[in-house]
Design a protein around this motif. Sequence first.
Motif, mmCIF file in Angstrom:
data_model
loop_
_atom_site.group_PDB
_atom_site.id
_atom_site.type_symbol
_atom_site.label_atom_id
_atom_site.label_comp_id
_atom_site.label_asym_id
_atom_site.label_seq_id
_atom_site.Cartn_x
_atom_site.Cartn_y
_atom_site.Cartn_z
ATOM 1 N N GLN A 90 43.367 34.105 31.181
ATOM 2 C CA GLN A 90 42.244 34.432 30.298
ATOM 3 C C GLN A 90 41.470 35.632 30.815
ATOM 4 O O GLN A 90 41.025 36.486 30.033
ATOM 5 C CB GLN A 90 41.334 33.211 30.163
ATOM 6 C CG GLN A 90 41.964 32.076 29.378
ATOM 7 C CD GLN A 90 41.191 30.768 29.488
ATOM 8 O OE1 GLN A 90 40.380 30.587 30.397
ATOM 9 N NE2 GLN A 90 41.443 29.848 28.570
ATOM 10 N N GLN A 111 45.872 29.216 33.812
ATOM 11 C CA GLN A 111 45.076 29.496 32.620
ATOM 12 C C GLN A 111 43.864 30.378 32.889
ATOM 13 O O GLN A 111 43.575 31.300 32.114
ATOM 14 C CB GLN A 111 44.639 28.163 31.994
ATOM 15 C CG GLN A 111 45.806 27.367 31.441
ATOM 16 C CD GLN A 111 45.457 25.906 31.225
ATOM 17 O OE1 GLN A 111 44.856 25.277 32.094
ATOM 18 N NE2 GLN A 111 45.848 25.347 30.094
ATOM 19 N N LYS A 115 44.271 25.066 37.135
ATOM 20 C CA LYS A 115 43.966 26.128 36.175
ATOM 21 C C LYS A 115 43.689 27.458 36.868
ATOM 22 O O LYS A 115 43.820 28.529 36.274
ATOM 23 C CB LYS A 115 42.763 25.729 35.312
ATOM 24 C CG LYS A 115 43.025 24.519 34.423
ATOM 25 C CD LYS A 115 41.755 23.961 33.805
ATOM 26 C CE LYS A 115 41.123 24.931 32.837
ATOM 27 N NZ LYS A 115 39.929 24.316 32.172
ATOM 28 N N LEU A 156 48.600 32.689 27.379
ATOM 29 C CA LEU A 156 48.548 31.479 28.181
ATOM 30 C C LEU A 156 49.943 30.886 28.315
ATOM 31 O O LEU A 156 50.679 30.779 27.319
ATOM 32 C CB LEU A 156 47.620 30.452 27.545
ATOM 33 C CG LEU A 156 46.136 30.795 27.492
ATOM 34 C CD1 LEU A 156 45.360 29.690 26.787
ATOM 35 C CD2 LEU A 156 45.586 31.007 28.891
#
Length: 419
Positions: free
Chosen positions: A358, A354, A350, A364
């Motif tokens: 963010q 992601q 991540k 995403l």
Amino acid sequence: MEFRALPRGAIILDNVSIPGCIIGRPEDFVLAKVPLGSCVPDQEDAPVIDMQGAMALPAFVDMHTHLDSAQTWPRLPTGEVSRDGAFKTLTSDHAHWTRDDLMRRIDFALRCAFAHGTCAMRSHIDVSNPQLDLVLSVLDEMRTTWGGRIALQASSLTALGRFDADERDAQIASRFAGMGGALGAILDPIHDLRPRLKAFLRLAALHGLPVDFHADETLVATSECLRVLAETVTEIGFDLPVTVSHACALSAQSEARAVQTLDLVAKAGLHVVSLPLVNLHLQDHQPGRTPRRRGMTLVQEMQARGIPVSFASDNMRDAYYPFGDLDMFDVLRDATRIAHLNHAGTDWPKSVSQTPAQACGFDLPDLLGGAPDMVIFNARNWSELFARPQSDRIVVRSGQAITRSIPQFQELDDLYGRR
């Protein structure tokens, strides 16, 4: 079937290994069907290809780069290998920064990133450069040209000691706000750091801008700009996204002092970006001496406190780093081996997709829809993945495998006086 050969059109990839953390599952990996070409997982007439457990990650988000200086290394004089020395060396190259030079170098860099699997990127732009208008004009044009392939975002960059909250700084903030970017600065332990930082955050709040700092890019243990930033953000209640990169000094501080600072960072809600490749190159770099201290910031301790951590490329073949190809898998692979992430949980993928998406406000990367943006590797587990460079990876964008065409260095030879 050759691993890299995927037919175009509506197909279903079966037995794809997806890290559970990416899709909110507790398992290390989940075997899944991935539809491509806008088909659906249970579409009966779609050809099915058994991927035999090949691993897929979301397309990469590289949230700390310096596109304006990319690919300048071949024409730079040999200088002092340090942050300050690199700045001086790079400044001497600004005379070469014509529109054509910038367009070609930045386009070259973006083609590298795209071929390696990156879908979004933030670039820091030095606002002390007398050619700032030209640089921003070119980057803005690239944002349009590369739309749909790589989403581009710009962050201003200035030494906080040069920030005066005057009309020019207000104009810069307005310009970066107009480009959907961020306001950034380099934090060094200057005597008036707190009041300058408060003024900087007030300007960012006025323009609704997230902030993105370089801080403590040094092995001097008394450099505690990260700590001051966390305290100041909490004190004034700054509620826009705050990103801070490097934080090398934490590795030189006592354990008690470092973790106390991290508790403040967690309380302030800061996002930290680790830049392992460039930090290892610059930190403790002395002629004729093997480096003892490497400057890797405390990413495991950050994760344990719930601090969002991302990894990023930073520089690409410039005065700060003569290597690099904007390959985020290369960054994740080295970060894993350097920081022993293979013994620190399984959600680190991540940190290159992601989490930075963010932090920057990017969409995403999709993985299981009919038009996923992902990278498929010829590996079935973490050991296989990080054992090799994965040069045969498959990059899928908008549900179709792209033709991976990595540009050749010879393209830019004439920019360096070569024929």
